[in-house]
Enzyme design. Structure first.
Site, PDB file in Angstrom:
ATOM      1  N   ARG A  31      28.871  63.495 -19.711  1.00 46.71           N
ATOM      2  CA  ARG A  31      28.993  62.255 -20.466  1.00 46.71           C
ATOM      3  C   ARG A  31      27.720  61.989 -21.259  1.00 46.71           C
ATOM      4  O   ARG A  31      26.667  62.510 -20.952  1.00 46.71           O
ATOM      5  CB  ARG A  31      29.250  61.076 -19.521  1.00 46.71           C
ATOM      6  N   LYS A  60      31.160  62.129  -2.997  1.00 46.77           N
ATOM      7  CA  LYS A  60      32.407  61.349  -2.922  1.00 46.77           C
ATOM      8  C   LYS A  60      33.635  62.257  -2.839  1.00 46.77           C
ATOM      9  O   LYS A  60      34.467  62.115  -1.950  1.00 46.77           O
ATOM     10  CB  LYS A  60      32.566  60.441  -4.167  1.00 46.77           C
ATOM     11  N   THR A  61      33.721  63.182  -3.791  1.00 49.13           N
ATOM     12  CA  THR A  61      34.902  64.046  -3.844  1.00 49.13           C
ATOM     13  C   THR A  61      34.932  64.988  -2.644  1.00 49.13           C
ATOM     14  O   THR A  61      35.957  65.132  -1.969  1.00 49.13           O
ATOM     15  CB  THR A  61      34.924  64.837  -5.164  1.00 49.13           C
ATOM     16  N   ARG A  75      33.539  71.788 -13.700  1.00 47.61           N
ATOM     17  CA  ARG A  75      34.481  70.839 -13.094  1.00 47.61           C
ATOM     18  C   ARG A  75      35.894  71.382 -13.072  1.00 47.61           C
ATOM     19  O   ARG A  75      36.261  72.251 -13.870  1.00 47.61           O
ATOM     20  CB  ARG A  75      34.523  69.554 -13.918  1.00 47.61           C
ATOM     21  N   LYS A 102      36.148  57.965 -17.640  1.00 48.10           N
ATOM     22  CA  LYS A 102      35.221  56.870 -17.382  1.00 48.10           C
ATOM     23  C   LYS A 102      35.386  55.729 -18.396  1.00 48.10           C
ATOM     24  O   LYS A 102      34.945  54.615 -18.151  1.00 48.10           O
ATOM     25  CB  LYS A 102      33.779  57.389 -17.353  1.00 48.10           C
ATOM     26  N   ASP A 140      37.453  58.943  -6.678  1.00 51.44           N
ATOM     27  CA  ASP A 140      36.360  58.427  -7.531  1.00 51.44           C
ATOM     28  C   ASP A 140      36.396  56.942  -7.891  1.00 51.44           C
ATOM     29  O   ASP A 140      35.348  56.342  -8.055  1.00 51.44           O
ATOM     30  CB  ASP A 140      36.321  59.257  -8.825  1.00 51.44           C
ATOM     31  N   SER A 149      26.840  60.248  -8.953  1.00 50.85           N
ATOM     32  CA  SER A 149      27.299  61.611  -9.196  1.00 50.85           C
ATOM     33  C   SER A 149      26.577  62.623  -8.300  1.00 50.85           C
ATOM     34  O   SER A 149      25.356  62.566  -8.155  1.00 50.85           O
ATOM     35  CB  SER A 149      27.059  61.946 -10.669  1.00 50.85           C
ATOM     36  N   HIS A 157      33.127  52.340  -7.586  1.00 55.62           N
ATOM     37  CA  HIS A 157      32.905  53.768  -7.840  1.00 55.62           C
ATOM     38  C   HIS A 157      32.837  54.447  -6.476  1.00 55.62           C
ATOM     39  O   HIS A 157      31.762  54.648  -5.919  1.00 55.62           O
ATOM     40  CB  HIS A 157      31.602  53.951  -8.621  1.00 55.62           C
TER      41      HIS A 157
HETATM   42  P1  ATP Z   1      30.904  62.693  -9.272  1.00 54.54           P
HETATM   43  O1  ATP Z   1      30.787  61.192  -9.318  1.00 54.54           O
HETATM   44  O2  ATP Z   1      30.078  63.342 -10.352  1.00 54.54           O
HETATM   45  O3  ATP Z   1      32.309  63.172  -9.236  1.00 54.54           O
HETATM   46  P2  ATP Z   1      30.691  63.174  -6.383  1.00 54.54           P
HETATM   47  O4  ATP Z   1      30.010  62.059  -5.657  1.00 54.54           O
HETATM   48  O5  ATP Z   1      32.159  63.249  -6.290  1.00 54.54           O
HETATM   49  O6  ATP Z   1      30.173  63.193  -7.913  1.00 54.54           O
HETATM   50  P3  ATP Z   1      30.767  65.806  -5.304  1.00 54.54           P
HETATM   51  O7  ATP Z   1      31.626  66.373  -6.375  1.00 54.54           O
HETATM   52  O8  ATP Z   1      31.408  65.559  -3.991  1.00 54.54           O
HETATM   53  O9  ATP Z   1      30.040  64.493  -5.837  1.00 54.54           O
HETATM   54  O10 ATP Z   1      29.496  66.746  -5.186  1.00 54.54           O
HETATM   55  C1  ATP Z   1      28.715  66.955  -4.040  1.00 54.54           C
HETATM   56  C2  ATP Z   1      28.160  68.360  -4.157  1.00 54.54           C
HETATM   57  O11 ATP Z   1      27.130  68.565  -3.206  1.00 54.54           O
HETATM   58  C3  ATP Z   1      29.236  69.384  -3.874  1.00 54.54           C
HETATM   59  O12 ATP Z   1      29.040  70.469  -4.734  1.00 54.54           O
HETATM   60  C4  ATP Z   1      28.959  69.756  -2.404  1.00 54.54           C
HETATM   61  O13 ATP Z   1      29.370  71.061  -2.092  1.00 54.54           O
HETATM   62  C5  ATP Z   1      27.445  69.650  -2.350  1.00 54.54           C
HETATM   63  N1  ATP Z   1      26.873  69.364  -1.014  1.00 54.54           N
HETATM   64  C6  ATP Z   1      25.953  70.106  -0.388  1.00 54.54           C
HETATM   65  N2  ATP Z   1      25.595  69.572   0.788  1.00 54.54           N
HETATM   66  C7  ATP Z   1      26.296  68.425   0.920  1.00 54.54           C
HETATM   67  C8  ATP Z   1      26.348  67.424   1.944  1.00 54.54           C
HETATM   68  N3  ATP Z   1      25.609  67.487   3.029  1.00 54.54           N
HETATM   69  N4  ATP Z   1      27.207  66.391   1.754  1.00 54.54           N
HETATM   70  C9  ATP Z   1      27.950  66.314   0.627  1.00 54.54           C
HETATM   71  N5  ATP Z   1      27.926  67.226  -0.369  1.00 54.54           N
HETATM   72  C10 ATP Z   1      27.112  68.288  -0.224  1.00 54.54           C
HETATM   73 MN    MN Z   2      33.660  63.197  -7.730  1.00 55.46          MN
END
Ligand code: ATP
Ligand code: MN
Length: 537
Positions: A61, A244-245, A324, A202, A259, A240, A222
């Site tokens: 973004r 979360k995901t 992604r 978004k 999300d 980010s 969020h």
């Molecule tokens: P966005 O808002 O950009 O979608 P998000 O909060 O959904 O971000 P994730 O897509 O879940 O974030 O990314 C977390 C990344 O960190 C993943 O690639 C995951 O494999 C990695 N990771 C490594 N260690 C951990 C941990 N202890 N807990 C969570 N994620 C981890």
């Molecule tokens: Mn996510």
């Protein structure tokens, strides 16, 4: 007329100023959009059947190029400043016309979709895209009306997305050639100059962050959400990359969404109908649900293949770290349908603390919960290619400042009411570093984070002794099933204890300094929950 596909009888792109397009394809199936993308040379299939595309110049973004039109609706309600930039309504009208004439003679793809899985808050959105794959993105990420619903579909908002159109800043009033502009009077989101699909997603999130708290008293969040077999909902806030995901995809629990959610009187509902997962270093072992969702119908962005094959090399981030995949939520086996759950029993604030200061899990008082919600702390690790080794602090109010059209106090006030009225546990989870800051320590093992979250949800952390972390005053469990006890207190994991204490103090100082801007909106309970810098004699 040059309009094809499935649509309501009176639906026409002419109403949008697009009478001059070569053709408008309405509500094509995923398979047709995929075929079109391949024919146009804009994507290819991977060995698991997913469609892989490159989004072009933008692979993320562009927050500085997001605007809101200044009008009677937004004038006195929007939190103007460093995330919400004003756009002139006359310039908008001109720019809109320039975009639609740019689309003249081209083929466009129209998708009727909606946001908000709770029928009461349903918002119909029509998405017009220049490329078939951006249309597939809208199909995957937003909620999909039934065939019948499409026949009587009336859009409330419209998105027009033209990545190939480049604005001329001096003439168009933009900052540079790309833009994403919300117009509340015309109910249009106009996107140009960027093919990054996250702008579409978004854009709607920003809109809902305006409408729901302001007009419906619903807290927009969020966060991801999932639900246990007993109907207990958990939500996971985080910026980010905090998890979360990843953490909401749990084989033991039903997925509500990954999300964006709303929390109304008594339920949590997904805004979306799909997930947008990061792919960097993805493996089947660590994240089986996401891995298995990457199949026919899913849209991969900016990935690289292993040389000479159509197999994705998830380790290769030469185009971007932000690779992604977008897939419909039902690609996750245990997604719940509809994407709605009860009010949450557990709330997790995810932070990726690259300093390695915060405990991997701690329990927050209501005051602390409010304090950390308003602060929205995480630390980003700079891109390795730039050779930057220092993590960067980010404070992003409500764990989503970039998407908040209203002042953070508005969201905090709604959360405060919910926390005081229900018996909900709030946890702070550090998914970032342990054993030292970035460069010395390492990232928390995903399996450990998962085990701590499971224990919190099962009530197992209620039974163990807690100790108080100095400076931040957080309650840390001293034991947790399936997690080595020595990692629960971060200070134990650092070789150099003085270095830890110094880092904790400097992080606390940053928290305090950041909070100054919100202090006037906070009550005594919240202010008391601030970390207290310890003077080292
Ligand atoms: P966005 O808002 O950009 O979608 P998000 O909060 O959904 O971000 P994730 O897509 O879940 O974030 O990314 C977390 C990344 O960190 C993943 O690639 C995951 O494999 C990695 N990771 C490594 N260690 C951990 C941990 N202890 N807990 C969570 N994620 C981890
Ligand atoms: Mn996510």
């Amino acid at each position: 007329m040059n309009e094809y596909g499935y649509k309501a009888k009176d639906a026409t792109v002419a109403k949008l100023g697009l009478a001059n397009v070569a053709a408008a394809y309405w509500n094509l199936d995923a398979s047709e959009l995929i075929k079109e993308t391949i024919i146009r040379g804009e994507g290819e299939l991977t060995d698991t059947g997913a469609l892989a595309v490159d989004t072009g110049e933008f692979t993320g973004r562009s927050p500085k190029d997001k605007f809101i039109v200044l009008d009677n609706i937004t004038k006195d309600t929007v939190w103007w400043g460093d995330v919400n930039f004003k756009f002139d309504p006359v310039k908008f009208d001109k720019l809109y016309d320039r975009v639609t004439s740019y689309l003249g003679g081209k083929e466009v793809y129209v998708r009727d979709s909606y946001a908000c899985a709770s029928p009461k808050y349903k918002l119909n959105v029509r998405v017009v895209t220049e490329t078939p794959w951006a249309n597939l993105f809208a199909n995957n990420l937003f909620l999909r009306p039934t065939k019948e619903e499409i026949l009587s579909f009336v859009p409330e908002w419209t998105i027009v997305c033209a990545p190939g159109f480049k604005a001329v800043p001096a003439e168009d009033g933009t900052r540079q050639h790309n833009f994403a502009i919300l117009n509340f009077t015309r109910k249009v989101i106009l996107i140009g100059g960027t093919g990054y699909t996250g702008e579409i997603k978004k854009g709607i999130f920003t809109l809902l962050n305006y409408i729901l708290p302001q007009e419906k008293g619903v807290l927009s969040m969020h966060c991801s959400a999932n639900i246990g077999k007993n109907g207990d909902t958990a939500i996971f806030f985080g910026l980010s990359g905090t998890g979360k995901t990843t953490l909401s995809a749990d084989p033991e629990r039903g997925l509500i969404g990954d999300d964006e959610h709303g929390w109304s009187e008594n339920e949590v509902f997904n805004f979306e109908g799909g997930c947008y997962a990061k792919c960097v270093d993805l493996t089947k072992e660590k994240e089986p649900q996401i891995f298995n969702a990457i199949r026919f119908g899913a849209l991969l962005e900016n990935i690289e293949f292993t040389d000479g094959t159509s197999s994705v090399d998830y380790k290769n981030v030469s185009k971007t770290e932000n690779t992604r995949v977008a897939y419909p939520i039902n690609f996750i086996d245990n997604a719940v349908e509809p994407s709605v759950g009860a009010a949450p029993k557990n709330i997790f604030f995810l932070t990726c603390d690259a300093y390695g200061v915060l405990p991997p899990i701690s329990k927050l008082t209501t005051g602390q919960a409010m304090y950390h919600f308003i602060s929205g702390y995480t630390a980003k690790v700079a891109g390795t290619e730039m050779g930057i080794t220092e993590p960067t602090l980010t404070f992003s109010a409500c764990f989503g400042k970039a998407f908040l059209p209203l002042h953070p106090a508005k969201y905090a006030e709604l959360l405060g009411k919910k926390l005081s009225s229900g018996n909900v546990n709030v946890w702070l989870v550090n998914t970032g570093w342990t054993g030292g800051s970035y460069g010395v320590g390492s990232r928390m093992k995903l399996s450990n984070t998962r085990a701590m979250i499971t224990a919190a949800m099962n009530g197992e952390l209620e039974k163990v002794k807690m100790e108080t972390m100095p400076v931040f005053g957080l309650q840390m469990p001293t034991a947790c099933p399936n997690v080595p006890a020595e990692i629960l207190n971060p200070r134990n994991t650092w070789k150099d204890k003085d270095a830890y204490d110094a880092k904790a103090n400097s992080l606390a100082t940053s928290f305090v300094k950041n909070f100054e801007q919100y202090a006037s909106a906070a009550n005594e309970e919240i202010i008391k929950a601030a970390p207290k810098v310890v003077e080292n004699a």
